[in-house]
Design a protein around this motif. Structure first.
Motif: not given
Length: 109
Positions: A18-19, A77-79, A84-87, A89-98
């Motif tokens: 990702m990095e 890859n950057r696009a 998909e791996f914006d911090e 967005k990822m936090i929002e997805r994890y919060a929704s999942l949990y």
């Protein structure tokens, strides 16, 4: 750096990939774990069989000798990383999942 190489025999969703994507690098790696799903579709040409040292070397040579390919795959890859791996967005997805797992769908909003 101009190229990111991963030589792992086993991975799941490597943060290093990702990095590298976020840094706009092409990724040469074996098809282990989620790597094939992580990189941009155009970068799939640089994913080899797990354990194939020769395949990784070939892919690295290909990238080293083709600046236009490096730039194109790095940009793709950057696009994908931004999409998909914006911090945030990822936090929002994890919060929704949990939240759904806890029976509190509003938790992820």
């Amino acid at each position: 750096f101009d190229i990111f190489a991963l030589s792992s025999d086993s991975e799941q969703q490597p943060i290093s990939v990702m990095e590298a994507m976020a840094a706009g690098l092409p990724v040469a790696a074996p098809m282990v774990g989620d790597v094939a799903h992580m990189v941009a579709p155009d970068n799939a040409i640089l994913l080899g069989e797990p354990g194939s040292e020769a395949g990784l070397i070939d892919n690295l040579r290909r990238l080293a000798s083709d600046p236009a390919l490096r730039a194109a795959l790095g940009a793709a890859n950057r696009a994908k990383a931004e999409a998909e791996f914006d911090e945030r967005k990822m936090i929002e997805r994890y919060a929704s999942l949990y939240g759904r797992a806890m029976g509190r769908p509003e938790f992820g909003r």
